[in-house]
Design an enzyme around this catalytic site. Structure first.
Site, mmCIF file in Angstrom:
data_model
loop_
_atom_site.group_PDB
_atom_site.id
_atom_site.type_symbol
_atom_site.label_atom_id
_atom_site.label_comp_id
_atom_site.label_asym_id
_atom_site.label_seq_id
_atom_site.Cartn_x
_atom_site.Cartn_y
_atom_site.Cartn_z
ATOM 1 N N ARG A 18 51.302 34.070 19.324
ATOM 2 C CA ARG A 18 50.297 35.146 19.332
ATOM 3 C C ARG A 18 50.394 36.018 20.569
ATOM 4 O O ARG A 18 49.946 37.166 20.566
ATOM 5 C CB ARG A 18 48.890 34.546 19.274
ATOM 6 C CG ARG A 18 48.600 33.704 18.044
ATOM 7 C CD ARG A 18 47.292 32.968 18.219
ATOM 8 N NE ARG A 18 47.345 32.083 19.390
ATOM 9 C CZ ARG A 18 46.273 31.546 19.971
ATOM 10 N NH1 ARG A 18 45.062 31.817 19.500
ATOM 11 N NH2 ARG A 18 46.405 30.745 21.013
ATOM 12 N N GLN A 51 33.578 47.322 43.566
ATOM 13 C CA GLN A 51 34.186 48.436 42.840
ATOM 14 C C GLN A 51 35.516 47.974 42.254
ATOM 15 O O GLN A 51 36.215 47.150 42.857
ATOM 16 C CB GLN A 51 34.420 49.624 43.784
ATOM 17 C CG GLN A 51 34.965 50.873 43.108
ATOM 18 C CD GLN A 51 34.914 52.084 44.042
ATOM 19 O OE1 GLN A 51 33.885 52.357 44.661
ATOM 20 N NE2 GLN A 51 36.009 52.791 44.139
ATOM 21 N N ALA A 52 35.853 48.472 41.063
ATOM 22 C CA ALA A 52 37.151 48.199 40.448
ATOM 23 C C ALA A 52 37.829 49.532 40.159
ATOM 24 O O ALA A 52 37.234 50.424 39.542
ATOM 25 C CB ALA A 52 36.984 47.388 39.167
ATOM 26 N N HIS A 59 47.132 52.586 53.054
ATOM 27 C CA HIS A 59 45.713 52.876 53.138
ATOM 28 C C HIS A 59 44.957 51.727 53.783
ATOM 29 O O HIS A 59 45.331 50.556 53.633
ATOM 30 C CB HIS A 59 45.154 53.141 51.735
ATOM 31 C CG HIS A 59 45.774 54.325 51.061
ATOM 32 N ND1 HIS A 59 45.888 54.436 49.689
ATOM 33 C CD2 HIS A 59 46.343 55.446 51.569
ATOM 34 C CE1 HIS A 59 46.476 55.578 49.376
ATOM 35 N NE2 HIS A 59 46.763 56.211 50.508
ATOM 36 N N LYS A 81 41.124 44.017 48.966
ATOM 37 C CA LYS A 81 41.595 44.369 47.623
ATOM 38 C C LYS A 81 42.324 43.186 46.992
ATOM 39 O O LYS A 81 43.180 42.573 47.626
ATOM 40 C CB LYS A 81 42.548 45.569 47.683
ATOM 41 C CG LYS A 81 41.926 46.833 48.242
ATOM 42 C CD LYS A 81 42.965 47.929 48.437
ATOM 43 C CE LYS A 81 42.347 49.180 49.042
ATOM 44 N NZ LYS A 81 43.372 50.223 49.315
ATOM 45 N N TYR A 93 42.691 47.340 40.933
ATOM 46 C CA TYR A 93 42.243 46.886 42.248
ATOM 47 C C TYR A 93 40.795 46.411 42.137
ATOM 48 O O TYR A 93 39.915 47.173 41.740
ATOM 49 C CB TYR A 93 42.238 48.006 43.288
ATOM 50 C CG TYR A 93 43.348 49.016 43.265
ATOM 51 C CD1 TYR A 93 44.229 49.122 44.338
ATOM 52 C CD2 TYR A 93 43.478 49.930 42.214
ATOM 53 C CE1 TYR A 93 45.223 50.089 44.353
ATOM 54 C CE2 TYR A 93 44.479 50.895 42.219
ATOM 55 C CZ TYR A 93 45.346 50.967 43.294
ATOM 56 O OH TYR A 93 46.314 51.940 43.299
ATOM 57 N N ASP A 123 49.227 61.394 51.945
ATOM 58 C CA ASP A 123 50.027 60.279 52.457
ATOM 59 C C ASP A 123 51.225 60.781 53.254
ATOM 60 O O ASP A 123 51.607 60.180 54.263
ATOM 61 C CB ASP A 123 50.494 59.390 51.305
ATOM 62 C CG ASP A 123 49.363 58.575 50.700
ATOM 63 O OD1 ASP A 123 48.304 58.457 51.343
ATOM 64 O OD2 ASP A 123 49.534 58.065 49.571
#
Length: 209
Positions: free
Chosen positions: A23, A47-48, A62, A72, A132, A175
Site C-alpha cells: 500500500r 508556526q509551521a 538564516h 526548526k 519547517y 540572501d
C-alpha cells in the site's frame, strides 16, 4: 527513530523507522518523547512553514535574535535538499563550523536546528518541498541572514542535482546581499554562546517544572 547529534552541537539528524507494504509507507515524522530525551526540552511549536524550490535554489543562512530565536525541525517530504547548519554563536568552541544532512523522500530524515544556529539548504530537484516546524513565529525585525557563499564558512554546496546534472546556485536578493560571517560578528549581529546557553537552560528548567 534515532537521533544523532551533528558536529555542530545543538543540531541533530533524525532518522525514522519506515514500515512499507504494497500500500505504501508509514513512519513517525516526530515523536515528542524521543525529542525530549535527545534535546532536553519539548518543541514549543508556534508556526509551521513550507517552501517549494527549484533545483539549485539556496535558502539561507538564516537565524534569529536570542532570545527567543527560532528553532526548526525540518523535513523534506518531496524531492531532496542538502540541509546545512552553521555555528554562528560567538564564543562557541565550534564557531564558524558547519555540518549537513541529506533530506529526501527516500530515507525521510529530518534535522533539528536549535536556537542560535544558522540554517540553510540547497534544493537538489525541482519542486523539492521542505516543511519547517518552528518554535517561534516570524518576526521580521529579529531575523537575519549570512551569505551562504561566504568563503570564510566554506560550505561545500552541491554542484550536481539528483540526476547528476550541473547545478548553479540561485539565491534571493536578500540572501545574496547578506553580510559574511566576520562582518556579521563585527557588527554585533550574531548571538553569543553565553546567551544561547542561558536561553536553553531556561527551556530545560521549564520542562522540569
Amino acid at each position: 527513530m534515532e537521533f544523532r547529534e551533528l558536529a555542530v552541537p545543538g543540531a541533530w539528524e533524525i532518522t525514522p523507522r519506515q514500515f512499507s507494504d504494497p500500500r505504501g509507507t508509514f513512519l513517525e515524522a516526530f515523536s515528542e518523547p524521543r525529542f525530549v530525551e535527545a534535546v532536553g526540552h519539548p518543541l514549543d511549536l508556534r508556526q509551521a512553514n513550507s517552501s517549494v524550490s527549484a533545483a539549485g535554489v539556496v535558502r539561507g543562512i538564516h537565524f534569529a535574535d536570542v532570545p527567543p530565536s527560532q528553532a526548526k525541525y525540518v523535513m523534506c517530504p518531496r524531492g531532496a535538499v542538502l540541509d546545512v547548519v552553521v555555528d554562528i554563536r560567538v564564543g562557541s568552541p565550534t564557531f564558524g563550523q558547519w555540518d549537513s544532512v541529506l533530506l529526501d523522500d527516500v530515507d525521510r530524515r529530518a534535522i533539528y536546528v536549535s536556537e542560535g544556529l544558522g540554517h540553510a539548504f540547497c534544493s537538489l530537484e525541482d519542486d523539492s518541498t521542505v516543511i519547517y516546524l518552528c518554535s517561534a513565529t516570524y518576526a521580521p525585525g529579529r531575523e537575519h541572514g549570512i551569505d551562504p557563499l561566504d568563503p570564510a564558512i566554506g560550505i561545500e554546496w552541491p554542484t550536481t542535482d539528483r540526476q547528476g546534472r550541473p547545478l548553479e546556485p540561485l539565491l534571493s536578493d536578500k540572501d545574496r546581499d547578506a553580510p559574511g560571517l566576520e562582518e556579521a560578528r563585527a557588527s554585533g549581529l550574531l548571538p553569543t554562546w553565553e546567551a544561547v546557553q542561558a536561553h536553553l537552560d531556561d527551556l530545560r528548567a521549564q520542562a522540569r517544572d
